[in-house]
Design a protein around this motif. Structure first.
Motif, PDB file in Angstrom:
ATOM      1  N   ALA A  75     -11.381   4.827  -3.008  1.00 32.40           N
ATOM      2  CA  ALA A  75     -11.569   4.752  -4.456  1.00 32.40           C
ATOM      3  C   ALA A  75     -13.000   4.420  -4.844  1.00 32.40           C
ATOM      4  CB  ALA A  75     -10.625   3.712  -5.054  1.00 32.40           C
ATOM      5  N   THR A  78      -9.025  -6.328  -5.737  1.00 38.31           N
ATOM      6  CA  THR A  78      -8.521  -5.230  -6.567  1.00 38.31           C
ATOM      7  C   THR A  78      -7.872  -5.740  -7.847  1.00 38.31           C
ATOM      8  OG1 THR A  78      -6.448  -5.175  -5.276  1.00 38.31           O
ATOM      9  CG2 THR A  78      -8.209  -3.670  -4.616  1.00 38.31           C
ATOM     10  N   ASN A 116      -9.094  -0.200 -10.147  1.00 41.10           N
ATOM     11  CA  ASN A 116      -8.058   0.827 -10.216  1.00 41.10           C
ATOM     12  C   ASN A 116      -7.044   0.723  -9.082  1.00 41.10           C
ATOM     13  OD1 ASN A 116      -8.855   2.089 -12.581  1.00 41.10           O
ATOM     14  ND2 ASN A 116     -10.165   3.577 -11.551  1.00 41.10           N
ATOM     15  N   CYS A 117      -7.420   0.059  -7.994  1.00 45.00           N
ATOM     16  CA  CYS A 117      -6.498  -0.106  -6.864  1.00 45.00           C
ATOM     17  C   CYS A 117      -5.584  -1.313  -7.034  1.00 45.00           C
ATOM     18  CB  CYS A 117      -7.281  -0.251  -5.565  1.00 45.00           C
ATOM     19  SG  CYS A 117      -8.200   1.222  -5.073  1.00 45.00           S
ATOM     20  N   TYR A 140       0.843  -1.195   0.000  1.00 46.38           N
ATOM     21  CA  TYR A 140       0.000   0.000   0.000  1.00 46.38           C
ATOM     22  C   TYR A 140       0.878   1.245   0.000  1.00 46.38           C
ATOM     23  CZ  TYR A 140      -3.797  -3.122   1.404  1.00 46.38           C
ATOM     24  OH  TYR A 140      -4.723  -4.130   1.449  1.00 46.38           O
ATOM     25  N   GLU A 185      -7.617   2.330   1.153  1.00 46.67           N
ATOM     26  CA  GLU A 185      -7.405   2.681  -0.250  1.00 46.67           C
ATOM     27  C   GLU A 185      -8.608   2.315  -1.105  1.00 46.67           C
ATOM     28  OE1 GLU A 185      -3.821   2.324  -3.518  1.00 46.67           O
ATOM     29  OE2 GLU A 185      -4.312   0.540  -2.349  1.00 46.67           O
ATOM     30  N   ILE A 186      -9.119   1.089  -0.956  1.00 47.00           N
ATOM     31  CA  ILE A 186     -10.226   0.652  -1.801  1.00 47.00           C
ATOM     32  C   ILE A 186     -11.512   1.402  -1.459  1.00 47.00           C
ATOM     33  CG2 ILE A 186     -10.798  -1.314  -0.309  1.00 47.00           C
ATOM     34  CD1 ILE A 186     -11.526  -2.891  -2.832  1.00 47.00           C
TER      35      ILE A 186
END
Length: 401
Positions: A311, A282, A350-351, A150, A307-308
């Motif tokens: 997004a 992801t 996208n992640c 990450y 992060e996910i």
């Protein structure tokens, strides 16, 4: 990272604790290094030596690792086990002569990396989670590189940032292949396929909440459900009764060998937020409702979701708030319109970091020294090139060294 380093016939050692979270990325790296012509060995514990999915070519060496815990009475025994494990690793390194050693966390990685630093062998740690794990924290100052999954990793000190490489978390090749496929079509009249897992052991909280939560969806959505759920053996009969009482079609099992096929077909994933789970979501691009394990060390599963979620690819619900009504609310928000679900899938996609295994292999190769035949070949190539250049210039003296 230096991907131009000589790449033939080198030896690498991978060290990982015996859980899927540590071993899945280790196996993915082993496959990449093996495909590049290298020899790979694994240091692990008894569980890791026998875990399903270990490649046949990957020889497993079981070392005593030592667990310390909170009871001081066990520390002396833990220290002895670490010492014995380090000495065994040193003997393995003498025979195997690795170019580099990488640890994926877990107690077996600790003595292996202590041995590599004592022997002067380049070493790397890979962190799968968004919080640097206990063993990796202890080793961060000793190793040559820290590979992360990450962009932001908690408990990673700033003084180590010069040796940090963001590579991602390697996933199985079968799962990575799904990245090339489109998100399964979801329409106003079509099925809504839901996949529910709680990790390798299942999760009782999912068995208790998910059937009743799905039953609370509006009839137009509930009538289109098709559920696949992994359960603990002791929960499966009760879960089956709940789905039958709600008239919701569900396939239940304690383990699914074709999990990648189930992931390929699903529109919504419901489960824990372990590192491998999020790496696969992801990689493939599947929306998720994630319930972090509340007792996870340093609350790392919650950190894994940042992060996910940012997004738009998933929603995170704390277990204390994970009730049927809340689950129904989250699913309805995601699946109310086909475009909403497709957008969430794209956010998750996208992640993804699909080149994680390749980039990690590049990093390992950058620390591996050339073997003698590589040196000879490179030297001969330089001589031929220099001789050709000298002849073209009409030189009468060969100054090639």
């Amino acid at each position: 990272m230096n991907s131009d380093a000589p790449k033939s016939n080198r030896h690498f050692v991978l060290a990982a604790g015996g859980t899927g979270g540590h071993l899945i990325p280790a196996f993915a790296l082993a496959a990449e290094l093996d495909a590049r012509g290298h020899h790979v060995a694994l240091i692990t514990d008894e569980r890791g030596a026998n875990i399903p999915g270990k490649p046949d070519y990957l020889t497993a060496h079981v070392l005593p690792a030592g667990r310390f815990g909170k009871n001081p009475l066990r520390w002396l025994g833990g220290a002895r086990a670490v010492r014995d494990g380090r000495n065994m690793a040193l003997r393995l390194f003498d025979a195997f002569e690795p170019s580099a050693v990488i640890g994926f966390g877990g107690y077996p990685a600790f003595p292996a990396l202590l041995a590599s630093t004592k022997a002067g062998i380049p070493s790397v740690v890979h962190e799968q989670n968004a919080v640097l794990g206990r063993v990796n924290r202890l080793l961060a100052g000793r190793v040559d590189a820290i590979a992360t999954s990450y962009p932001e990793v908690e408990r990673l000190k700033e003084k180590y940032e010069t040796k940090v490489y963001l590579v991602g978390n390697p996933v199985r090749a079968e799962v990575l292949e799904l990245r090339k496929q489109d998100f399964p079509e979801f329409t106003d009249e079509g099925l809504l396929r839901v996949l529910v897992t709680g990790g390798s052991q299942g999760a009782s909280i999912l068995s208790q909440v998910v059937p009743d939560g799905l039953a609370m969806l509006p009839p137009a959505l509930r009538g289109r459900l098709q559920v696949t759920q992994q359960c603990r053996q002791e929960d499966i009969d009760a879960v089956r009764e709940r789905y039958l009482s709600h008239d919701i079609p569900a396939e239940l099992g304690t383990y699914f060998e074709d999990m990648e096929e189930r992931l390929a077909d699903c529109h919504v994933f419901i489960g824990r937020a372990g590192a491998s789970t999020i790496a696969e979501l992801t990689a493939v691009g599947r929306p998720g409702i994630l319930i972090p394990l509340p007792i996870a060390t340093d609350d790392h599963q919650a950190a894994n979701t940042r992060e996910i979620v940012a997004a738009g690819g998933a929603r995170m619900v704390r277990q204390a708030n994970f009730a049927p009504k809340e689950l129904a609310k989250q699913i309805q928000a995601m699946a109310q319109k086909p475009a909403s679900l497709a957008n969430a899938a794209h956010g998750a996609w996208n992640c993804g970091r699909p080149d994680a295994a390749k980039e990690l292999a590049d990093l390992m190769e950058s620390f591996g020294g050339a073997d003698m035949m590589d040196v000879i070949r490179v030297g001969e190539g330089e001589k031929r090139s220099a001789a050709t250049s000298t002849a073209a210039e009409g030189a009468t003296k060969d100054n090639v060294q």
